[in-house]
Write a protein that holds these residues in place. Structure first.
Motif, PDB file in Angstrom:
ATOM      1  N   ASP A 189      89.618  25.369  32.996  1.00  0.00           N
ATOM      2  CA  ASP A 189      89.305  26.645  32.384  1.00  0.00           C
ATOM      3  C   ASP A 189      90.450  27.171  31.544  1.00  0.00           C
ATOM      4  O   ASP A 189      90.421  28.319  31.130  1.00  0.00           O
ATOM      5  N   GLY A 190      91.455  26.387  31.297  1.00  0.00           N
ATOM      6  CA  GLY A 190      92.579  26.826  30.488  1.00  0.00           C
ATOM      7  C   GLY A 190      92.150  27.133  29.073  1.00  0.00           C
ATOM      8  O   GLY A 190      91.297  26.456  28.495  1.00  0.00           O
ATOM      9  N   LEU A 191      92.707  28.188  28.527  1.00  0.00           N
ATOM     10  CA  LEU A 191      92.365  28.629  27.188  1.00  0.00           C
ATOM     11  C   LEU A 191      93.257  27.964  26.148  1.00  0.00           C
ATOM     12  O   LEU A 191      94.422  27.665  26.403  1.00  0.00           O
ATOM     13  N   THR A 192      92.687  27.760  24.955  1.00  0.00           N
ATOM     14  CA  THR A 192      93.442  27.295  23.801  1.00  0.00           C
ATOM     15  C   THR A 192      93.570  28.459  22.842  1.00  0.00           C
ATOM     16  O   THR A 192      92.564  29.021  22.396  1.00  0.00           O
ATOM     17  N   PHE A 193      94.795  28.846  22.528  1.00  0.00           N
ATOM     18  CA  PHE A 193      95.078  29.999  21.688  1.00  0.00           C
ATOM     19  C   PHE A 193      95.438  29.567  20.273  1.00  0.00           C
ATOM     20  O   PHE A 193      96.017  28.503  20.058  1.00  0.00           O
ATOM     21  N   GLY A 194      95.128  30.459  19.330  1.00  0.00           N
ATOM     22  CA  GLY A 194      95.618  30.304  17.984  1.00  0.00           C
ATOM     23  C   GLY A 194      97.019  30.869  17.859  1.00  0.00           C
ATOM     24  O   GLY A 194      97.594  31.353  18.840  1.00  0.00           O
ATOM     25  N   LYS A 195      97.543  30.852  16.637  1.00  0.00           N
ATOM     26  CA  LYS A 195      98.908  31.328  16.413  1.00  0.00           C
ATOM     27  C   LYS A 195      99.015  32.840  16.380  1.00  0.00           C
ATOM     28  O   LYS A 195     100.081  33.385  16.600  1.00  0.00           O
TER      29      LYS A 195
END
Lengths: 115, 114
Positions: free
Chosen positions: A101-107
């Motif tokens: 469930d880890g999130l992928t973030f933008g910059k």
């Protein structure tokens, strides 16, 4: 791996105007998206989320739009206030392959409110 | 109610030292996450717990990084033999654990390695 990206690193708007922050994502398997606000020295603060089976969700002064056809996410803030100045991140979650469930973030986009 | 609490807020260590960072999640939150945030970047996922089980540690950058949550509540992120590239803000987040529940973040620990 695929990741979320943002179109504009800095956005300057006049106080009282509406602002729109955009985000492009590339992972078609992502099923959940979140917008966070981060002020200097603090952790990301949850603003609003949206599931992939929706295309619009509204909160207090904020609206998130999801366009899965072009893999685009946007955050609209109505009647911006000085306290809205911060860095805004969109984040996605993909459970492709039964992953975490880890999130992928933008910059991030730095929103500056001009008086 | 109380949010996610992290300690210390700031940590300075010399290269080669071991450090331990603590996270107290929101009471009742089943899921706990660690992220690393470099200056000017978005957070990057490190590891994930559901209760005491570490279900994903794919984001840990090396075997010098170790995380635990032995009783399913408080979690500790340990970095052994620290290196300068470990300097970053380490963020902890927790969520209820049900599908599509938002993660709530603490204010992080800013780690500086000299």
């Amino acid at each position: 791996g695929e990741s979320v990206g943002l179109h504009l690193p800095t956005l300057s708007v006049q106080e009282g105007d509406n602002s729109i922050i955009n985000c492009a994502y590339s992972n078609s398997a992502s099923d959940y998206f979140i917008w966070y606000k981060q002020e200097s020295g603090k952790g990301p603060q949850f603003i609003i989320d949206i599931r992939s089976n929706m295309d619009k969700r509204q909160g207090q002064r904020v609206t998130v739009l999801l366009n899965k056809t072009v893999k685009h996410l946007s955050l609209q803030i109505a009647a911006t206030q000085p306290g809205d100045s911060a860095v805004y991140f969109c984040a996605e979650r993909s459970r492709e392959g039964g992953g975490a469930d880890g999130l992928t973030f933008g910059k991030g986009t730095h929103l500056i409110i001009q008086p | 109610g109380a949010g996610v609490s992290q300690s210390p807020r700031y940590k300075v260590a010399k290269r080669g030292q071991d450090v331990a960072l603590r996270c107290d999640p929101i009471s009742g939150h089943v899921s706990l996450f660690w992220y690393q945030q470099a200056l000017g970047q978005g957070p990057e996922f490190l590891t994930y717990f559901q209760n005491e089980a570490q279900l994903d540690k794919s984001g840990l950058p090396s075997d010098r990084f170790f995380a635990e949550r032995p009783e399913g509540s408080v979690s500790t992120l340990k970095i052994q033999r620290t290196q300068q590239e470990d300097s970053a803000v380490y963020l902890c987040a927790s969520s209820l654990g049900y599908s599509n529940q938002p993660q709530h973040f603490g204010d992080g620990t800013r780690l500086s390695i000299l």
